[in-house]
Structure formats: C-alpha cells, structure tokens
Design an enzyme around this catalytic site. Structure first.
Site, PDB file in Angstrom:
ATOM      1  N   SER A 120      40.663  38.210  43.625  1.00 19.10           N
ATOM      2  CA  SER A 120      40.711  38.073  41.817  1.00 19.10           C
ATOM      3  C   SER A 120      41.724  36.692  41.268  1.00 19.10           C
ATOM      4  CB  SER A 120      41.740  39.372  41.540  1.00 19.10           C
ATOM      5  OG  SER A 120      41.127  39.992  41.535  1.00 19.10           O
ATOM      6  N   HIS A 141      33.308  38.864  43.129  1.00 16.64           N
ATOM      7  CA  HIS A 141      34.418  39.490  42.508  1.00 16.64           C
ATOM      8  C   HIS A 141      33.830  40.486  41.583  1.00 16.64           C
ATOM      9  CE1 HIS A 141      37.155  40.221  39.579  1.00 16.64           C
ATOM     10  NE2 HIS A 141      38.092  40.634  40.798  1.00 16.64           N
ATOM     11  N   GLU A 153      31.945  38.544  38.770  1.00 21.21           N
ATOM     12  CA  GLU A 153      32.506  37.416  38.144  1.00 21.21           C
ATOM     13  C   GLU A 153      31.813  36.357  39.947  1.00 21.21           C
ATOM     14  OE1 GLU A 153      34.941  37.477  35.459  1.00 21.21           O
ATOM     15  OE2 GLU A 153      35.705  38.640  37.023  1.00 21.21           O
ATOM     16  N   ASN A 191      40.095  38.768  34.642  1.00 20.46           N
ATOM     17  CA  ASN A 191      41.410  39.164  34.424  1.00 20.46           C
ATOM     18  C   ASN A 191      42.105  38.291  34.385  1.00 20.46           C
ATOM     19  OD1 ASN A 191      42.165  41.379  36.969  1.00 20.46           O
ATOM     20  ND2 ASN A 191      40.178  40.346  38.336  1.00 20.46           N
TER      21      ASN A 191
END
Ligand SMILES: NC(=O)c1ccc[n+]([C@@H]2O[C@H](COP(=O)([O-])OP(=O)(O)OC[C@H]3O[C@@H](n4cnc5c(N)ncnc54)[C@H](O)[C@@H]3O)[C@@H](O)[C@H]2O)c1
Length: 291
Positions: A120, A141, A153, A191
């Site tokens: 992440s 991700h 992602e 994130n």
C-alpha cells in the site's frame, strides 16, 4: 513472454486470501503460500463459505463451486510456485521482509514470471530493486475486501518494461477487476488520502470528540460512503494500519500519516479489529477477510 495460466499468491492474510478468491473465481489455477498454516486452512473454509453465499445471491452457478475450490492450492512451501506465470505478494508491509521473499522467489520461479506487490505504501521501485528482475516487477494494489472491490491500482517501477506492465494490466482485466494506472508514489491514489483520513478519525476517538459509532454514522450520512472509517479500520487491522502509517510517514513525513498512539495500545491489548474479534467494534465471527 508466455501467457498467464498459473497464478501464485504469497501471504494468505486479509488481502492475499481475497486475491486468491478473485484469481480462482476467474478460472486460474491459484497457488497460495503462507508461513502460517492456520491461515491456509482458514482460507479453504472461508472461501467455500464465500462462494456458497455468491451462489445464494445468484452471482455464481452451483456447478462452479467444486471446480473453483479445486483451483485453490495451498502450501507453506514457496517451491510450490515454481510453475507460476505471475506471483502476487501480499505479506507484511516491511521492505526487508519483502526483499527477502522476492530474492527467494527469483531463484524458484521461471525467468518469464512477473512479480507483483500488493504493497500500500512502499515504493514499487524499491521492492523491485531486491527482486533480481525489476523489469518484470509491477505494483498491483487490490482494495479491501479484494473479493468484493473492483479497483486495482497498477504502478510500474522505474525499470518495469512496458511489455510486463501491459501483461499484468491485461491479466488484471481478465480477473474481472478495474485497473487504474498510478505513479509509484506512497499510498498511490486511494491511501494517499485514506491513511491521513483514517488517522484523523482515530485521533477523534482518542480525544473523546465522538464515539466510533457516531463517527461512522456522520461520515456515511454525509459523504455517501458504504462504510465509515472505524468499520474500515477494523477490517484493515490495527497491526496493518501501524505498518501502513510507518511506511507512509517514513517516506512523506506528513504529520497526518504518523501512527496515532491509540493504535499501538489497541495492538498491545490484542484489539486488532475484525480478525481478532475486537477493534473499535466487537465481532462474533472473526474471519480472515471481511464483509
Ligand atoms: N489490510 C489492508 O487493508 C490492505 C489493503 C491493500 C493492501 N494491503 C497490503 O497488502 C499486504 C498484506 O497486508 P494484509 O493486511 O493482508 O496483512 P496480514 O497481516 O493480514 O497478512 C499477511 C500474511 O502474510 C504472511 N506472511 C508474512 N511474511 C511471510 C513470508 N515471508 N512468507 C509467507 N507468508 C508470509 C503472514 O503469515 C500473514 O498471513 C501489505 O503489503 C499491505 O500493505 C493491505
């Protein structure tokens, strides 16, 4: 480059178990490795439960159950990944631990195998640097819970070849997921705002501004989110949240990315979230993956 037929997943915790489900559901022979054998047997029970629910909801036909489950192969031995065309890593958020793993995988897997990390916050280029094959390394991700969320992602490292990235991108689409390309930046898209956002929600609980219930209620009722930050944090797990904060703070030095003290206290008390049965809320059924 050979086409992708066999998929490896390393790490059978919150994320890896969901990724393995996505992969077997899409028709891939899926080999999952974890050093903790309890998590591997939990995956088999919980994925059977998950697929049965999918059948009940009309999202999967009953005759798909056995073949889908039989495509999941678990092992504590990395050697079982020796024929995989892509290996997706979902182990602890720690650069050194990931480097050690990829160095071993580089010895075991064929030279065409693409390596992907579900990190992440850690730089894809930095993880790739310890893999011995940074031209075949991509960031993939998935979002929590991976078996329900479509977004992935995808980030190339500085040395990732266009061919490898395209191959991983096409594979992602074949999984039924929705890839989005991002640069190799801490937190990618999601994130980048979610870690500070969640930390601020934790700090509100710490300061006694509102209860976890009321924070979730306020966010859901005002922003249209299906899940509030406290419920999401319980799914993420406090142990993972701490590692995410450390990795992001290390890279950005943003004050909002620093791990709130309450997270450390909750970890010390065993209040990890849904996986331990207690976090900001309590749970009767502490499963590996949520929802
Ligand atoms: N939890 C989230 O919300 C979330 C979301 C997206 C991405 N991620 C990322 O996914 C990765 C995994 O996170 P998680 O929440 O699933 O962690 P987790 O702690 O739930 O699971 C990690 C698993 O990896 C296993 N493991 C650790 N080192 C290993 C090794 N060397 N070999 C084999 N198995 C090993 C552990 O036994 C454990 O089962 C991290 O990089 C994290 O940043 C997490």
């Amino acid at each position: 480059m050979a086409s992708i037929k066999k998929v490896g997943v390393v790490g059978c915790g919150t994320m890896g178990s969901g990724i393995a489900i996505v992969s077997s559901r899409a028709g891939y022979e899926t080999f999952i490795v974890d050093s903790n054998e309890k998590n591997l047997s939990a995956l088999m029970t919980q994925s059977a439960d998950f697929f049965k629910k999918s059948i009940a909801r009309g999202k999967m036909s009953a005759d798909q159950l056995e073949p889908t489950l039989s495509r999941l192969h678990t092992s504590a031995n990395l050697q079982s990944l020796q024929d995989c065309d892509i290996v997706i890593e979902a182990i602890f958020e720690d650069l050194q631990v990931k480097h050690q793993l990829f160095a071993k995988l580089n010895q075991i897997c064929p030279s065409h195998t693409i390596f992907a990390s579900n990190t992440s916050t850690i730089s894809i280029t930095e993880i790739a640097g310890g893999s011995g094959r940074d031209e075949l390394f991509v960031g993939m991700h998935f979002c929590l819970p991976a078996q329900l969320m479509k977004l992935v992602e995808m980030s190339p490292g500085l040395n990732t070849s266009e061919d490898a990235f395209q191959k991983a991108w096409d594979f992602c689409i074949s999984l039924g997921q929705t890839p989005v390309k991002t640069q190799d930046t801490p937190g990618f898209i999601l994130n980048y705002f979610l870690i500070p956002f969640n930390n601020n929600a934790i700090r509100m609980v710490e300061a006694g501004i509102a209860t976890p219930e009321d924070i979730d209620k306020a966010i859901k009722a005002s922003m249209g989110y299906a899940m509030g930050p406290m419920q999401l944090l319980d799914l993420v797990g406090m142990d993972t949240q701490k590692l995410l904060c450390h990795a992001m703070h290390d890279l950005t030095h943003e004050p909002d990315a620093a791990c709130p003290p309450l997270v450390r206290r909750m970890i010390a008390a065993g209040h990890l979230g849904k996986k331990s049965g207690k976090g900001f809320f309590t749970y009767q059924n502490s499963k590996l993956f949520g929802a």
